[in-house]
Design a protein around this motif. Sequence first.
Motif, PDB file in Angstrom:
ATOM      1  N   ALA A 134       0.866  -1.183   0.000  1.00 43.33           N
ATOM      2  CA  ALA A 134       0.000   0.000   0.000  1.00 43.33           C
ATOM      3  C   ALA A 134       0.896   1.224   0.000  1.00 43.33           C
ATOM      4  N   PHE A 135       0.433   2.298  -0.611  1.00 42.46           N
ATOM      5  CA  PHE A 135       1.211   3.533  -0.577  1.00 42.46           C
ATOM      6  C   PHE A 135       1.336   4.008   0.865  1.00 42.46           C
ATOM      7  N   ASN A 136       2.538   4.398   1.249  1.00 44.41           N
ATOM      8  CA  ASN A 136       2.768   4.970   2.566  1.00 44.41           C
ATOM      9  C   ASN A 136       2.565   6.480   2.431  1.00 44.41           C
ATOM     10  N   ALA A 137       1.298   6.845   2.279  1.00 49.72           N
ATOM     11  CA  ALA A 137       0.895   8.237   2.067  1.00 49.72           C
ATOM     12  C   ALA A 137      -0.557   8.373   2.509  1.00 49.72           C
ATOM     13  N   ASP A 138      -1.027   9.586   2.608  1.00 52.74           N
ATOM     14  CA  ASP A 138      -2.419   9.797   3.003  1.00 52.74           C
ATOM     15  C   ASP A 138      -3.381   9.083   2.057  1.00 52.74           C
ATOM     16  N   ALA A 139      -3.007   8.964   0.799  1.00 53.27           N
ATOM     17  CA  ALA A 139      -3.866   8.294  -0.182  1.00 53.27           C
ATOM     18  C   ALA A 139      -3.785   6.775  -0.077  1.00 53.27           C
ATOM     19  N   GLY A 140      -2.865   6.256   0.704  1.00 53.28           N
ATOM     20  CA  GLY A 140      -2.700   4.815   0.834  1.00 53.28           C
ATOM     21  C   GLY A 140      -3.757   4.190   1.728  1.00 53.28           C
ATOM     22  N   ALA A 141      -3.898   2.886   1.614  1.00 49.95           N
ATOM     23  CA  ALA A 141      -4.923   2.157   2.357  1.00 49.95           C
ATOM     24  C   ALA A 141      -4.339   1.311   3.482  1.00 49.95           C
ATOM     25  N   GLY A 142      -3.157   1.677   3.967  1.00 51.93           N
ATOM     26  CA  GLY A 142      -2.513   0.882   5.008  1.00 51.93           C
ATOM     27  C   GLY A 142      -3.365   0.693   6.248  1.00 51.93           C
ATOM     28  N   GLY A 143      -3.984   1.750   6.722  1.00 54.07           N
ATOM     29  CA  GLY A 143      -4.835   1.645   7.905  1.00 54.07           C
ATOM     30  C   GLY A 143      -5.997   0.691   7.688  1.00 54.07           C
ATOM     31  N   PHE A 144      -6.547   0.716   6.497  1.00 51.25           N
ATOM     32  CA  PHE A 144      -7.651  -0.193   6.161  1.00 51.25           C
ATOM     33  C   PHE A 144      -7.188  -1.641   6.225  1.00 51.25           C
ATOM     34  N   TYR A 145      -6.051  -1.950   5.582  1.00 50.72           N
ATOM     35  CA  TYR A 145      -5.572  -3.330   5.589  1.00 50.72           C
ATOM     36  C   TYR A 145      -5.248  -3.794   7.002  1.00 50.72           C
ATOM     37  N   ALA A 146      -4.637  -2.930   7.802  1.00 50.87           N
ATOM     38  CA  ALA A 146      -4.333  -3.284   9.190  1.00 50.87           C
ATOM     39  C   ALA A 146      -5.620  -3.570   9.970  1.00 50.87           C
ATOM     40  N   SER A 147      -6.656  -2.772   9.742  1.00 52.48           N
ATOM     41  CA  SER A 147      -7.914  -2.984  10.461  1.00 52.48           C
ATOM     42  C   SER A 147      -8.623  -4.263  10.019  1.00 52.48           C
ATOM     43  N   CYS A 148      -8.228  -4.794   8.863  1.00 50.91           N
ATOM     44  CA  CYS A 148      -8.817  -6.045   8.355  1.00 50.91           C
ATOM     45  C   CYS A 148      -7.967  -7.259   8.711  1.00 50.91           C
ATOM     46  N   GLY A 149      -6.974  -7.084   9.570  1.00 53.64           N
ATOM     47  CA  GLY A 149      -6.194  -8.213  10.052  1.00 53.64           C
ATOM     48  C   GLY A 149      -4.878  -8.460   9.350  1.00 53.64           C
TER      49      GLY A 149
END
Length: 166
Positions: free
Chosen positions: A129-144
């Motif tokens: 995931a992009f390590n930026a505000d536009a990235g979805a890292g937080g989403f993937y982390a919240s999904c396990g």
Amino acid sequence: MNLSFALATPAEALELAALHTAASADLSRRYGQGSWSHVASEKGVLLSLRYAQVLIARKGKTIVGTLRLANKKPWAIDVTYFTPVKKAIYLTGMAVDPRLQRQGIGRQLLQQAVARARAWPADAIRLDAFNADAGAGGFYASCGFREVARIVYKNDPLIYFELVLS
């Protein structure tokens, strides 16, 4: 939200290209131009269908979300950061209709992706995931998904995530 899931067919390539383009335009509008800014093409989607399972989520007759699962490692992934497994599946190209985001479509798509990966059979799902505000890292982390590394590839800061299937 009541959704149905299926593998995409070539007849849906134009609709998928429009979905990817809309998601990209929304990110560009909210966060500015970046590597996420692109226009998808029907030809590009058709190429994806040749080497990946392209999963779609439908609300009624409309495609509202998609992702790709492939056993071929994407160019930006360095496997040395991930848990060693016999068989990994790579998740790329996830997009949800911007008008319907934050309604559980992405989460349901990931649940379907896990089920498909287990049936493949695969031992892990990997993605970046992009390590930026536009990235979805937080989403993937919240999904396990577990963050395994932060790297820069061709000037793009990325976060690697994995979900080891046990």
